[in-house]
Design an enzyme around this catalytic site. Structure first.
Site, mmCIF file in Angstrom:
data_model
loop_
_atom_site.group_PDB
_atom_site.id
_atom_site.type_symbol
_atom_site.label_atom_id
_atom_site.label_comp_id
_atom_site.label_asym_id
_atom_site.label_seq_id
_atom_site.Cartn_x
_atom_site.Cartn_y
_atom_site.Cartn_z
ATOM 1 N N ASP A 69 0.841 -1.185 0.000
ATOM 2 C CA ASP A 69 0.000 0.000 0.000
ATOM 3 C C ASP A 69 0.882 1.242 0.000
ATOM 4 O O ASP A 69 1.957 1.240 0.608
ATOM 5 C CB ASP A 69 -0.936 0.022 1.214
ATOM 6 C CG ASP A 69 -2.077 0.990 0.988
ATOM 7 O OD1 ASP A 69 -2.945 0.699 0.138
ATOM 8 O OD2 ASP A 69 -2.104 2.067 1.622
HETATM 9 C C1 TTP Z 1 2.833 9.042 -5.105
HETATM 10 C C2 TTP Z 1 2.619 8.074 -6.212
HETATM 11 C C3 TTP Z 1 1.677 7.057 -6.135
HETATM 12 N N1 TTP Z 1 1.505 6.176 -7.163
HETATM 13 C C4 TTP Z 1 0.529 5.062 -7.082
HETATM 14 C C5 TTP Z 1 1.081 3.795 -6.418
HETATM 15 C C6 TTP Z 1 -0.172 3.028 -6.125
HETATM 16 O O1 TTP Z 1 -0.482 2.194 -7.250
HETATM 17 C C7 TTP Z 1 -1.221 4.101 -5.976
HETATM 18 C C8 TTP Z 1 -1.688 4.123 -4.550
HETATM 19 O O2 TTP Z 1 -2.758 3.263 -4.388
HETATM 20 P P1 TTP Z 1 -2.746 1.893 -3.579
HETATM 21 O O3 TTP Z 1 -4.077 1.798 -2.892
HETATM 22 O O4 TTP Z 1 -1.508 1.761 -2.748
HETATM 23 O O5 TTP Z 1 -2.632 0.750 -4.711
HETATM 24 P P2 TTP Z 1 -3.539 0.393 -5.967
HETATM 25 O O6 TTP Z 1 -5.000 0.528 -5.644
HETATM 26 O O7 TTP Z 1 -3.035 1.131 -7.176
HETATM 27 O O8 TTP Z 1 -3.212 -1.145 -6.196
HETATM 28 P P3 TTP Z 1 -3.463 -2.396 -5.218
HETATM 29 O O9 TTP Z 1 -4.168 -1.919 -3.962
HETATM 30 O O10 TTP Z 1 -4.319 -3.360 -5.988
HETATM 31 O O11 TTP Z 1 -2.083 -2.915 -4.954
HETATM 32 O O12 TTP Z 1 -0.603 5.341 -6.311
HETATM 33 C C9 TTP Z 1 2.255 6.277 -8.324
HETATM 34 O O13 TTP Z 1 2.086 5.486 -9.263
HETATM 35 N N2 TTP Z 1 3.191 7.272 -8.421
HETATM 36 C C10 TTP Z 1 3.428 8.179 -7.429
HETATM 37 O O14 TTP Z 1 4.298 9.042 -7.579
#
Ligand code: TTP
Length: 190
Positions: A69
């Site tokens: 997460d």
């Molecule tokens: C800050 C930041 C976040 N993110 C993304 C990472 C995570 O995928 C998302 C945060 O949401 P999460 O809830 O951590 O993950 P998700 O819903 O995408 O996937 P899953 O729960 O199925 O594993 O934001 C980026 O891609 N780049 C960035 O710079």
């Protein structure tokens, strides 16, 4: 033992592929509501643990399940994915000309144990004008990302510097994930 990535994120799958470990993607859906009085560290830890535990429960024994997460913390406030445009504009204004923290928790569960690590990275943004924020929202990039930006995409141009793990900001800390996988015997130490 078969490794499952309890995630729907294509970015997390790409990062795990990068370190050359065979796995299958096995998305799970959990309630992401923050509990009252929950600290950012406790929250991100609990989310990764719930994803990993649920994946393990569904997939059954003989599996090793990786759950992750990512949250953004600005001035002590937890920023998850934006609910709508107003929410994204609010988040991006909080990040403008400020340093925030990105916390990524990694959990592995198998038949006998569960381990979690939380990786913290400091990210410093330059100033954003209201016009830049409005333009960025229109690109569609903020929509599915914690804190409403992606460092690996157009959002990278707002970042002055970071201190920590770039891959953790994108969603899967390569170094710390490798160490955890080694502890579970999935990778040989070398
Ligand atoms: C800050 C930041 C976040 N993110 C993304 C990472 C995570 O995928 C998302 C945060 O949401 P999460 O809830 O951590 O993950 P998700 O819903 O995408 O996937 P899953 O729960 O199925 O594993 O934001 C980026 O891609 N780049 C960035 O710079």
């Amino acid at each position: 033992m078969m490794l499952l990535l309890a995630s729907q994120s294509p970015r997390r799958a790409e990062l795990l592929k990068q370190i050359g470990i065979p796995f299958s993607q096995y998305p799970v859906d959990i309630d992401e509501a923050v509990l009252s009085h929950e600290t950012p560290d406790n929250y991100v830890r609990r989310m990764a643990q719930e994803k990993s535990s649920l994946g393990y429960k569904r997939a059954g024994a003989k599996k090793l399940v990786l759950g992750l997460d990512t949250i953004v913390v600005a001035d002590g406030n937890i920023l998850g994915k934006p609910k709508n445009k107003t929410d994204a504009l609010r988040m991006l204004s909080l990040l403008s000309d400020n340093t925030h923290q990105v916390l990524t928790a990694v959990t592995i569960t198998n038949y006998k144990q569960q381990k979690t690590v939380v990786v913290e990275t400091q990210v410093c943004f330059g100033p954003l004008s209201p016009q830049q924020i409005a333009w960025y929202w229109k690109t569609g990039e903020p929509q599915d990302k914690a804190g409403s930006y992606g460092i690996q995409g157009l959002g990278g141009q707002f970042v002055k510097h970071i201190n920590g793990s770039y891959s953790a900001v994108v969603g899967l800390p390569l170094y710390q994930t490798r160490l955890l996988l080694t502890e579970f015997g999935i990778i040989n130490e070398c």
